[in-house]
Write a protein that holds these residues in place. Structure first.
Motif, PDB file in Angstrom:
ATOM      1  N   PHE A 154      -5.932  -5.258  -4.583  1.00 26.49           N
ATOM      2  CA  PHE A 154      -5.589  -3.864  -4.321  1.00 26.49           C
ATOM      3  C   PHE A 154      -6.293  -2.967  -5.315  1.00 26.49           C
ATOM      4  O   PHE A 154      -6.467  -3.315  -6.478  1.00 26.49           O
ATOM      5  CB  PHE A 154      -4.067  -3.652  -4.406  1.00 26.49           C
ATOM      6  CG  PHE A 154      -3.334  -4.294  -3.270  1.00 26.49           C
ATOM      7  CD1 PHE A 154      -3.073  -3.586  -2.109  1.00 26.49           C
ATOM      8  CD2 PHE A 154      -2.933  -5.612  -3.354  1.00 26.49           C
ATOM      9  CE1 PHE A 154      -2.408  -4.178  -1.047  1.00 26.49           C
ATOM     10  CE2 PHE A 154      -2.264  -6.217  -2.296  1.00 26.49           C
ATOM     11  CZ  PHE A 154      -2.000  -5.497  -1.147  1.00 26.49           C
ATOM     12  N   GLU A 155      -6.671  -1.794  -4.829  1.00 22.08           N
ATOM     13  CA  GLU A 155      -7.353  -0.815  -5.666  1.00 22.08           C
ATOM     14  C   GLU A 155      -6.578   0.495  -5.684  1.00 22.08           C
ATOM     15  O   GLU A 155      -5.861   0.825  -4.744  1.00 22.08           O
ATOM     16  CB  GLU A 155      -8.771  -0.543  -5.166  1.00 22.08           C
ATOM     17  CG  GLU A 155      -8.813   0.239  -3.875  1.00 22.08           C
ATOM     18  CD  GLU A 155     -10.179   0.823  -3.549  1.00 22.08           C
ATOM     19  OE1 GLU A 155     -11.030   0.941  -4.434  1.00 22.08           O
ATOM     20  OE2 GLU A 155     -10.370   1.191  -2.375  1.00 22.08           O
ATOM     21  N   ILE A 156      -6.767   1.206  -6.776  1.00 16.71           N
ATOM     22  CA  ILE A 156      -6.297   2.579  -6.892  1.00 16.71           C
ATOM     23  C   ILE A 156      -7.442   3.468  -6.435  1.00 16.71           C
ATOM     24  O   ILE A 156      -8.595   3.243  -6.812  1.00 16.71           O
ATOM     25  CB  ILE A 156      -5.933   2.904  -8.356  1.00 16.71           C
ATOM     26  CG1 ILE A 156      -4.617   2.216  -8.729  1.00 16.71           C
ATOM     27  CG2 ILE A 156      -5.857   4.401  -8.595  1.00 16.71           C
ATOM     28  CD1 ILE A 156      -4.248   2.388 -10.187  1.00 16.71           C
TER      29      ILE A 156
ATOM     30  N   ALA B  72       2.184   1.095  -8.325  1.00 12.12           N
ATOM     31  CA  ALA B  72       1.758  -0.305  -8.311  1.00 12.12           C
ATOM     32  C   ALA B  72       2.891  -1.203  -8.806  1.00 12.12           C
ATOM     33  O   ALA B  72       3.142  -2.274  -8.239  1.00 12.12           O
ATOM     34  CB  ALA B  72       0.498  -0.492  -9.148  1.00 12.12           C
TER      35      ALA B  72
ATOM     36  N   ASP C 204      -8.537  -3.907  -1.334  1.00 11.00           N
ATOM     37  CA  ASP C 204      -9.983  -4.007  -1.490  1.00 11.00           C
ATOM     38  C   ASP C 204     -10.338  -5.475  -1.290  1.00 11.00           C
ATOM     39  O   ASP C 204      -9.487  -6.273  -0.905  1.00 11.00           O
ATOM     40  CB  ASP C 204     -10.474  -3.417  -2.819  1.00 11.00           C
ATOM     41  CG  ASP C 204     -10.247  -4.302  -4.023  1.00 11.00           C
ATOM     42  OD1 ASP C 204      -9.515  -5.309  -3.910  1.00 11.00           O
ATOM     43  OD2 ASP C 204     -10.792  -4.006  -5.092  1.00 11.00           O
TER      44      ASP C 204
ATOM     45  N   ILE D 192      -2.864   3.441  -3.213  1.00 10.49           N
ATOM     46  CA  ILE D 192      -3.087   2.030  -3.502  1.00 10.49           C
ATOM     47  C   ILE D 192      -3.378   1.401  -2.152  1.00 10.49           C
ATOM     48  O   ILE D 192      -2.591   1.521  -1.210  1.00 10.49           O
ATOM     49  CB  ILE D 192      -1.854   1.399  -4.165  1.00 10.49           C
ATOM     50  CG1 ILE D 192      -1.573   2.099  -5.497  1.00 10.49           C
ATOM     51  CG2 ILE D 192      -2.061  -0.104  -4.353  1.00 10.49           C
ATOM     52  CD1 ILE D 192      -0.276   1.704  -6.141  1.00 10.49           C
TER      53      ILE D 192
ATOM     54  N   GLU E 137      -1.687  -6.688 -10.800  1.00  9.28           N
ATOM     55  CA  GLU E 137      -2.892  -6.010 -11.270  1.00  9.28           C
ATOM     56  C   GLU E 137      -3.477  -5.174 -10.147  1.00  9.28           C
ATOM     57  O   GLU E 137      -3.250  -5.435  -8.969  1.00  9.28           O
ATOM     58  CB  GLU E 137      -3.934  -6.990 -11.815  1.00  9.28           C
ATOM     59  CG  GLU E 137      -4.502  -7.926 -10.792  1.00  9.28           C
ATOM     60  CD  GLU E 137      -5.499  -8.928 -11.372  1.00  9.28           C
ATOM     61  OE1 GLU E 137      -5.496  -9.167 -12.595  1.00  9.28           O
ATOM     62  OE2 GLU E 137      -6.293  -9.464 -10.585  1.00  9.28           O
ATOM     63  N   VAL E 138      -4.202  -4.145 -10.537  1.00 11.25           N
ATOM     64  CA  VAL E 138      -4.933  -3.293  -9.602  1.00 11.25           C
ATOM     65  C   VAL E 138      -6.266  -2.946 -10.248  1.00 11.25           C
ATOM     66  O   VAL E 138      -6.409  -2.974 -11.472  1.00 11.25           O
ATOM     67  CB  VAL E 138      -4.172  -1.992  -9.250  1.00 11.25           C
ATOM     68  CG1 VAL E 138      -2.936  -2.285  -8.410  1.00 11.25           C
ATOM     69  CG2 VAL E 138      -3.805  -1.196 -10.501  1.00 11.25           C
ATOM     70  N   CYS E 139      -7.238  -2.619  -9.417  1.00 11.48           N
ATOM     71  CA  CYS E 139      -8.522  -2.186  -9.956  1.00 11.48           C
ATOM     72  C   CYS E 139      -8.781  -0.733  -9.562  1.00 11.48           C
ATOM     73  O   CYS E 139      -8.122  -0.176  -8.688  1.00 11.48           O
ATOM     74  CB  CYS E 139      -9.651  -3.098  -9.503  1.00 11.48           C
ATOM     75  SG  CYS E 139      -9.927  -3.107  -7.744  1.00 11.48           S
TER      76      CYS E 139
ATOM     77  N   CYS F 113       0.828  -1.206   0.000  1.00  9.69           N
ATOM     78  CA  CYS F 113       0.000   0.000   0.000  1.00  9.69           C
ATOM     79  C   CYS F 113       0.864   1.259   0.000  1.00  9.69           C
ATOM     80  O   CYS F 113       1.984   1.251   0.499  1.00  9.69           O
ATOM     81  CB  CYS F 113      -0.910   0.030   1.220  1.00  9.69           C
ATOM     82  SG  CYS F 113      -2.118  -1.301   1.246  1.00  9.69           S
TER      83      CYS F 113
ATOM     84  N   VAL G 114      -0.436  -4.515 -14.383  1.00  9.92           N
ATOM     85  CA  VAL G 114       0.629  -3.578 -14.041  1.00  9.92           C
ATOM     86  C   VAL G 114       1.880  -3.971 -14.812  1.00  9.92           C
ATOM     87  O   VAL G 114       2.326  -5.124 -14.730  1.00  9.92           O
ATOM     88  CB  VAL G 114       0.898  -3.581 -12.517  1.00  9.92           C
ATOM     89  CG1 VAL G 114       2.068  -2.663 -12.171  1.00  9.92           C
ATOM     90  CG2 VAL G 114      -0.359  -3.156 -11.775  1.00  9.92           C
TER      91      VAL G 114
ATOM     92  N   HIS H 219       2.838  -5.151  -7.658  1.00  4.21           N
ATOM     93  CA  HIS H 219       1.500  -5.648  -8.003  1.00  4.21           C
ATOM     94  C   HIS H 219       1.458  -6.131  -9.449  1.00  4.21           C
ATOM     95  O   HIS H 219       2.071  -5.531 -10.330  1.00  4.21           O
ATOM     96  CB  HIS H 219       0.449  -4.551  -7.811  1.00  4.21           C
ATOM     97  CG  HIS H 219       0.294  -4.131  -6.390  1.00  4.21           C
ATOM     98  ND1 HIS H 219      -0.199  -4.972  -5.423  1.00  4.21           N
ATOM     99  CD2 HIS H 219       0.589  -2.963  -5.760  1.00  4.21           C
ATOM    100  CE1 HIS H 219      -0.216  -4.345  -4.261  1.00  4.21           C
ATOM    101  NE2 HIS H 219       0.265  -3.117  -4.437  1.00  4.21           N
TER     102      HIS H 219
END
Length: 157
Positions: free
Chosen positions: A81-83, A106, A77, A74, A113-115, A57, A152, A111
């Motif tokens: 992980f989310e932006i 990220a 969730d 970041i 991937e992030v959403c 994070c 990412v 990471h």
């Protein structure tokens, strides 16, 4: 070009941040919650500082041209992980640049991937949809969101 800085929460005047986060135009695109007061903003910031300390994070206050503009980061969730980007309407044009910075973070944080969840009060963004691996509808905290999932790029953070 605007000067965008990312500040640790501990170094920001909480009254200024509170005023930004209580703006009506900003709140209409967030899950409904009570307006911040001095006690609740302090508690909320404490939570963000704790989130920032979690592996994977990074959460910061956004300063644009010396003005507190909102916050971003970041954070965890329910699926990874989310932006998150929360900006005063006065600074909405800076969102794309901030988004690119967060994708770089990220990558730095490892990471894959992030959403990015945008509340249903926001339209679907064609540019984000083109960049995303997928776009879906999701339910979080009793509200509907458009969720963009991004791979990412580990080679070019």
């Amino acid at each position: 070009m605007r000067n965008i800085e990312y500040l640790a929460f501990e170094y920001v005047d909480l009254n200024v941040l509170m005023d930004v986060l209580n703006e009506g135009s900003l709140r209409e695109h967030l899950v409904e919650h009570p307006y911040f007061d001095p006690k609740s903003i302090s508690e909320w910031v404490k939570g963000k500082v704790e989130t920032d300390a979690v592996e994977g994070c990074r959460v910061r206050v956004i300063s644009i041209d010396g003005d507190i503009a909102g916050w971003c980061g970041i954070q965890p969730d329910d699926k990874g992980f989310e932006i998150a980007i929360v900006l005063s309407q006065k600074f909405w044009g800076a969102g794309a640049s901030i988004f690119k910075t967060l994708l770089g973070w990220a990558a730095e944080l490892g990471h894959k991937e992030v959403c990015f969840h945008l509340l249903d009060s926001r339209r679907e963004y064609k540019t984000l949809a083109k960049m995303a691996d997928s776009v879906s509808r999701s339910q979080l905290l009793g509200r509907s969101f458009t969720t963009y999932l991004f791979s990412v790029d580990q080679k070019n953070p």
